[in-house]
Design an enzyme around this catalytic site. Structure first.
Site, PDB file in Angstrom:
ATOM      1  N   ARG A 139     -58.678  67.085 -17.896  1.00 29.51           N
ATOM      2  CA  ARG A 139     -59.447  67.227 -19.130  1.00 29.51           C
ATOM      3  C   ARG A 139     -60.842  66.645 -18.996  1.00 29.51           C
ATOM      4  O   ARG A 139     -61.479  66.341 -19.997  1.00 29.51           O
ATOM      5  CB  ARG A 139     -58.663  66.632 -20.297  1.00 29.51           C
ATOM      6  CG  ARG A 139     -57.335  67.380 -20.469  1.00 29.51           C
ATOM      7  CD  ARG A 139     -56.592  67.036 -21.717  1.00 29.51           C
ATOM      8  NE  ARG A 139     -55.428  67.900 -21.864  1.00 29.51           N
ATOM      9  CZ  ARG A 139     -54.162  67.527 -21.615  1.00 29.51           C
ATOM     10  NH1 ARG A 139     -53.890  66.307 -21.214  1.00 29.51           N
ATOM     11  NH2 ARG A 139     -53.173  68.368 -21.772  1.00 29.51           N
ATOM     12  N   THR A 183     -53.880  63.154 -16.970  1.00 31.05           N
ATOM     13  CA  THR A 183     -54.557  64.429 -17.205  1.00 31.05           C
ATOM     14  C   THR A 183     -55.835  64.252 -18.022  1.00 31.05           C
ATOM     15  O   THR A 183     -56.584  65.196 -18.196  1.00 31.05           O
ATOM     16  CB  THR A 183     -53.630  65.391 -17.973  1.00 31.05           C
ATOM     17  OG1 THR A 183     -53.145  64.715 -19.141  1.00 31.05           O
ATOM     18  CG2 THR A 183     -52.450  65.832 -17.119  1.00 31.05           C
ATOM     19  N   GLY A 200     -44.425  61.451 -20.610  1.00 33.02           N
ATOM     20  CA  GLY A 200     -43.380  61.195 -21.604  1.00 33.02           C
ATOM     21  C   GLY A 200     -42.127  62.019 -21.403  1.00 33.02           C
ATOM     22  O   GLY A 200     -41.075  61.700 -21.946  1.00 33.02           O
ATOM     23  N   GLU A 201     -42.227  63.056 -20.603  1.00 35.94           N
ATOM     24  CA  GLU A 201     -41.056  63.894 -20.329  1.00 35.94           C
ATOM     25  C   GLU A 201     -40.323  63.422 -19.075  1.00 35.94           C
ATOM     26  O   GLU A 201     -39.372  64.056 -18.618  1.00 35.94           O
ATOM     27  CB  GLU A 201     -41.478  65.360 -20.173  1.00 35.94           C
ATOM     28  CG  GLU A 201     -41.584  66.111 -21.488  1.00 35.94           C
ATOM     29  CD  GLU A 201     -42.608  65.538 -22.450  1.00 35.94           C
ATOM     30  OE1 GLU A 201     -43.771  65.355 -22.049  1.00 35.94           O
ATOM     31  OE2 GLU A 201     -42.255  65.244 -23.600  1.00 35.94           O
ATOM     32  N   TRP A 249     -52.177  60.897 -23.351  1.00 33.35           N
ATOM     33  CA  TRP A 249     -52.622  62.071 -22.597  1.00 33.35           C
ATOM     34  C   TRP A 249     -54.093  62.367 -22.770  1.00 33.35           C
ATOM     35  O   TRP A 249     -54.666  63.130 -21.992  1.00 33.35           O
ATOM     36  CB  TRP A 249     -51.875  63.309 -23.091  1.00 33.35           C
ATOM     37  CG  TRP A 249     -50.401  63.310 -23.018  1.00 33.35           C
ATOM     38  CD1 TRP A 249     -49.514  62.705 -23.870  1.00 33.35           C
ATOM     39  CD2 TRP A 249     -49.596  63.978 -22.038  1.00 33.35           C
ATOM     40  NE1 TRP A 249     -48.230  62.968 -23.475  1.00 33.35           N
ATOM     41  CE2 TRP A 249     -48.239  63.751 -22.372  1.00 33.35           C
ATOM     42  CE3 TRP A 249     -49.896  64.763 -20.929  1.00 33.35           C
ATOM     43  CZ2 TRP A 249     -47.189  64.267 -21.622  1.00 33.35           C
ATOM     44  CZ3 TRP A 249     -48.846  65.276 -20.184  1.00 33.35           C
ATOM     45  CH2 TRP A 249     -47.517  65.018 -20.532  1.00 33.35           C
ATOM     46  N   ASN A 267     -44.839  61.242 -27.784  1.00 29.87           N
ATOM     47  CA  ASN A 267     -43.475  61.212 -28.299  1.00 29.87           C
ATOM     48  C   ASN A 267     -42.667  60.050 -27.726  1.00 29.87           C
ATOM     49  O   ASN A 267     -42.921  59.576 -26.623  1.00 29.87           O
ATOM     50  CB  ASN A 267     -42.761  62.524 -27.958  1.00 29.87           C
ATOM     51  CG  ASN A 267     -42.686  62.772 -26.454  1.00 29.87           C
ATOM     52  OD1 ASN A 267     -43.683  63.076 -25.824  1.00 29.87           O
ATOM     53  ND2 ASN A 267     -41.511  62.616 -25.874  1.00 29.87           N
ATOM     54  N   ASP A 309     -40.692  66.053 -30.354  1.00 27.57           N
ATOM     55  CA  ASP A 309     -41.738  66.124 -29.328  1.00 27.57           C
ATOM     56  C   ASP A 309     -43.115  66.306 -29.955  1.00 27.57           C
ATOM     57  O   ASP A 309     -43.971  66.983 -29.400  1.00 27.57           O
ATOM     58  CB  ASP A 309     -41.462  67.235 -28.301  1.00 27.57           C
ATOM     59  CG  ASP A 309     -42.434  67.183 -27.130  1.00 27.57           C
ATOM     60  OD1 ASP A 309     -42.906  66.070 -26.792  1.00 27.57           O
ATOM     61  OD2 ASP A 309     -42.771  68.243 -26.563  1.00 27.57           O
ATOM     62  N   ASP A 311     -46.018  64.744 -30.080  1.00 24.71           N
ATOM     63  CA  ASP A 311     -46.994  63.762 -29.596  1.00 24.71           C
ATOM     64  C   ASP A 311     -48.169  63.716 -30.553  1.00 24.71           C
ATOM     65  O   ASP A 311     -48.657  64.764 -30.963  1.00 24.71           O
ATOM     66  CB  ASP A 311     -47.563  64.203 -28.243  1.00 24.71           C
ATOM     67  CG  ASP A 311     -46.530  64.320 -27.163  1.00 24.71           C
ATOM     68  OD1 ASP A 311     -46.503  63.445 -26.306  1.00 24.71           O
ATOM     69  OD2 ASP A 311     -45.763  65.302 -27.161  1.00 24.71           O
TER      70      ASP A 311
END
Ligand code: FES
Lengths: 577, 204
Positions: A139, A183, A200-201, A249, A267, A309, A311
């Site tokens: 990003r 990211t 987070g996943e 993120w 999340n 989820d 976020d």
């Protein structure tokens, strides 16, 4: 806040400055590079884009007005540049006095002459061959003095010489083998380079950390999930906090007046809330940190015990001196993934709730407690283990990570929203295995509500009254990209599966111009000026979650073609004189 | 994109019960998390990095039976796949030095396999690289109704009865196949990986 007349003056001055200091590009090197100072970050010249959202307050607003609602119909491409890679190109092209820096997926940074599109240098970070990437993207690069900072998906923070593209230092932040990656575009305040971890996943524990811009040494690290003996630690059961999520993120915003950086958090993990009972501070929150030492000086949790989820990683837009109900407040405005437009305020005591109102169809909250803003959750629509539960909006939310923008002239917030899309999740117990996806649920079951003819909506809201002013609906497509608004009364956004880049009238919502590009646009548009000419730039390069939504739409009655072409291109536009 | 059927995929969707290999054969990417005997003194042994070699046996990569040899009675036809590592015949070298060596093992009815796939199978057992050819996540999902391997990261789907060709999602290529043979009731590697393990390098 700059007024119209003042803006014009500053723009004129900057145009002069730009023509004087216009960068010369020698082969592979930038000559006359303008160092990025704290003073410049706090008061950026109108023609430059030095921060993720141009200004610390996260407005995503450029005061430039040469391209405006009258002449935008004549907007046309000036140059393009192929990045050479696929996947989601999400970064804003950063511009510093005629030099553009573009970050792409796979750890690449490209320096270009912003006026001509000529390549100056190209940096490529070598990613490890065994890297797995849930979100292969970047990003953007941050700027400080004569350095750039890249947060790479192998969890390394890298300083690059802005003039030569040479790597200056390279610091391992955490371990990609454990699903820890980055990211975001870093946020720099007074020589401290702040980053936060994705993942987070994968059962990580989120954090924000600061590094010395000169040396790459870590200065502080603040976890977004506290230990049991810390404030907020009692909102977790047992050891759940160790892998509780709360990833960061997206770049924070910053208030120089208070010296507070605001970060959104992701999340709680895994997804179903019954697997991590409690409020789960400080997940799905905004946290306020002192950038000098990382000390948390305030927070607000948008919703507790996240199970959807949702976020809330996009940092709030800061609006100083906003009038709200007869009061003047320093507002924090967050169009949220949970589908509510949240308005908070900064007070000496911390962050306080002001208002919350849904901007898309939302069935998970029955309402909100008026004093605290705490959502009253409908258990029928809260995912849990062993049961199919449906809820709206989908896990991509009312607005995912792409940023809204705020125009101080129109006083409106422009939200890239998605409506009419819901989700069914069934929680299941999954053992946490380091480095493997850990959702705790069977995912990929988003659906359109019956009869829906669109998802994507560009919405304009007045944050002072929490009223929607206009909405543009995009037929049969998602809207998955950040917005840019300008002093020319315009809003720019890509985000649709037809590869269009669009310009809207910021006051009325009328579509004034659009053009098809090479790929779908997930990138953040920017406005900049070189030698007295205003340009609009954006990366076109589809992938990641925009493509995942497309895959979902292909399975619905809409029967869309899932094949949105990939491949990144930087586009730069101007109005022909 | 020879096997990319994203545009004409007819097998997608419905509401499959996706099971996960996680509970059965969990793989730790950090080798230190595996208490395998072979590894203790050989942390830096380059043979741990080598791809599975002809003559290697296969062992469970996690779960209750972690480190045990995978034998003929280990799986029934149609059972959920298990994740495995290769180990040299002396069982001194576990080839777990890189996650790119992760293998998934599934047992299917040979009469449902195409000829090429059958030629790699042993008593219905098939082994593939567990590394998704899209973005290299571990392929841990299994859709039992369709007997399809599923990658949880971006929903790629592979058909193990047809050389793990892509039948859904963004993966550009099949999973690499690892030929097997059965030796004294034990699964043994009969040939090197066919096809590239993992994703193509992005070229500049
Ligand atoms: S990594 Fe498997 S589908 Fe993307």
């Amino acid at each position: 806040m700059i007024g119209l007349r003042q803006t014009a003056k500053v723009a004129f001055a900057a145009a002069l400055l730009g023509s004087v200091s216009m960068v010369a590009a020698l082969a592979g090197e930038v000559d006359n590079y303008s160092p990025v100072t704290q003073q410049r970050l706090e008061n950026p010249e109108p023609g430059n884009w030095l921060l993720y959202r141009r200004t610390y307050d996260g407005h995503g607003y450029s005061p430039l007005n040469q391209i405006n609602s009258t002449n935008v119909k004549n907007l046309e491409p000036v140059w393009t540049f192929a990045t050479g890679v696929n996947e989601g190109h999400e970064a804003p092209p950063m511009v510093n006095n005629g030099v553009m820096f573009v970050a792409t997926p796979y750890g690449q940074v490209i320096a270009l002459n912003a006026k001509t599109g000529d390549l100056i240098w190209r940096y490529k970070h070598t990613l490890p061959e065994d890297l797995f990437q849930l979100h292969p993207t970047s990003r953007g690069v941050a700027m400080w003095q004569d350095k750039l900072f890249l947060a790479a998906t192998d969890d390394h923070l890298i300083a690059i010489d802005a003039k030569t593209g040479k790597e200056l230092w390279n610091t391992k932040v955490q371990d990609y083998k454990k699903g820890q990656y980055m990211t975001l575009e870093p946020l720099v305040v007074n020589g401290k380079v702040m980053v936060g971890g994705s993942g987070g996943e994968y059962g990580v524990r989120g954090y924000v950390a600061a590094y010395d811009a000169d040396t790459g040494k870590e200065i502080w690290r603040t976890f977004t999930v506290p230990e049991p003996n810390q404030p907020g630690g009692n909102t977790w059961r047992g050891d759940d906090w160790k892998h509780g999520g709360g990833s960061v993120w997206i770049t924070g915003t910053y208030d120089p007046k208070r010296n507070i950086a605001y970060w959104g958090t992701g999340n709680a993990a895994p997804w179903p809330g019954d697997q991590h009972p409690g409020d789960n501070l400080y997940t799905t929150s905004v946290i306020a940190l002192n950038p000098d030492n990382g000390k948390m000086v305030g927070y607000h949790q948008y919703h507790q015990n996240d199970s959807w989820d949702w976020d809330e990683i996009d940092a709030p837009i800061l609006i100083h001196d906003m009038s709200e109900n007869g009061q003047t407040i320093d507002a924090l405005v967050h169009p949220a993934r949970d589908g509510y437009l949240w308005v908070l305020k900064q007070t000496p005591a911390g962050i306080e709730f002001v208002s919350g109102k849904p901007f898309v169809g939302q069935n998970a909250f029955k309402g909100i407690e008026p004093e605290t803003g705490r959502p009253i959750v409908d258990p029928e629509h809260k995912p849990t283990t062993g049961k199919d539960v449906s809820f709206c909006p989908s896990l991509w939310g009312g607005k995912d990570w792409p940023s809204a923008s705020y125009n101080p002239e129109t006083k409106l917030v422009y939200i890239p929203a998605n409506n009419n899309m819901c989700e069914t999740l069934k929680g299941e117990k999954q053992k946490l295995v380091v480095g493997q996806l850990w959702l705790g649920a069977d995912a990929d079951h988003a659906k359109l509500i019956p009869g829906a003819d669109h998802i994507g909506e560009l919405q304009a809201w007045d944050p002072a009254t929490s009223k929607q002013v206009w909405v543009h609906k995009f037929p049969k497509t998602q809207l998955f990209a950040s917005t840019l608004t300008t002093g020319g009364d315009l809003v720019f956004v890509g985000g649709t599966n037809d590869r269009m880049f669009h310009a809207f009238d910021a006051k009325t919502g009328d579509l004034l111009w659009q053009m098809k590009t090479n790929s779908g646009i997930m990138g953040m548009p920017v406005a900049f000026e070189v030698d007295g000419t205003e340009y609009i730039a954006v990366q076109s390069g589809w992938g990641v979650d925009a493509q995942r939504i497309q895959d979902m739409l292909a399975k619905t009655d809409w029967k869309l073609n899932p094949d949105v072409p990939q491949g990144g291109v930087v586009w730069v536009f101007a109005v022909k004189h | 994109m020879s096997n990319d059927r994203r545009t004409d995929d007819k097998t997608c969707c419905c509401d499959p019960v996706r099971r996960s290999l996680l509970q059965l054969g969990a793989v730790a990417t950090a080798a230190a998390l595996l208490p395998g005997k072979a590894r203790a003194d050989d942390e830096d042994d380059p043979r741990r990095m080598e791809r599975p070699q002809v003559g290697d046996f296969l062992v469970y990569a996690g779960g209750d039976q972690e480190g045990a040899l995978i034998i003929e009675g280990a799986l029934n036809v149609g059972d959920e796949p298990v994740l495995a590592w290769a180990t040299d015949p002396s069982r001194k070298i576990l080839r777990d030095g890189t996650r790119l060596n992760q293998i998934l093992v599934v047992r299917l009815d040979p009469s449902t396999m195409d000829a090429e796939t059958k030629s790699h199978a042993a008593a219905g057992f098939l082994a593939y690289s567990a590394i998704c050819t899209h973005m290299q996540c571990t392929v841990t999902g299994w859709i039992p109704e369709k007997q399809i391997l599923h990658c949880p990261c971006h929903q790629s789907e592979y058909d193990p009865r047809h050389d793990a060709k892509v039948v859904g999602g963004p993966a550009p290529r099949p999973l690499a196949a690892l030929p097997l043979r059965m030796v004294d009731g034990k699964l043994q590697v009969a040939g090197e990986f066919i096809g590239k393990v993992g994703m193509n390098k992005q070229t500049m």
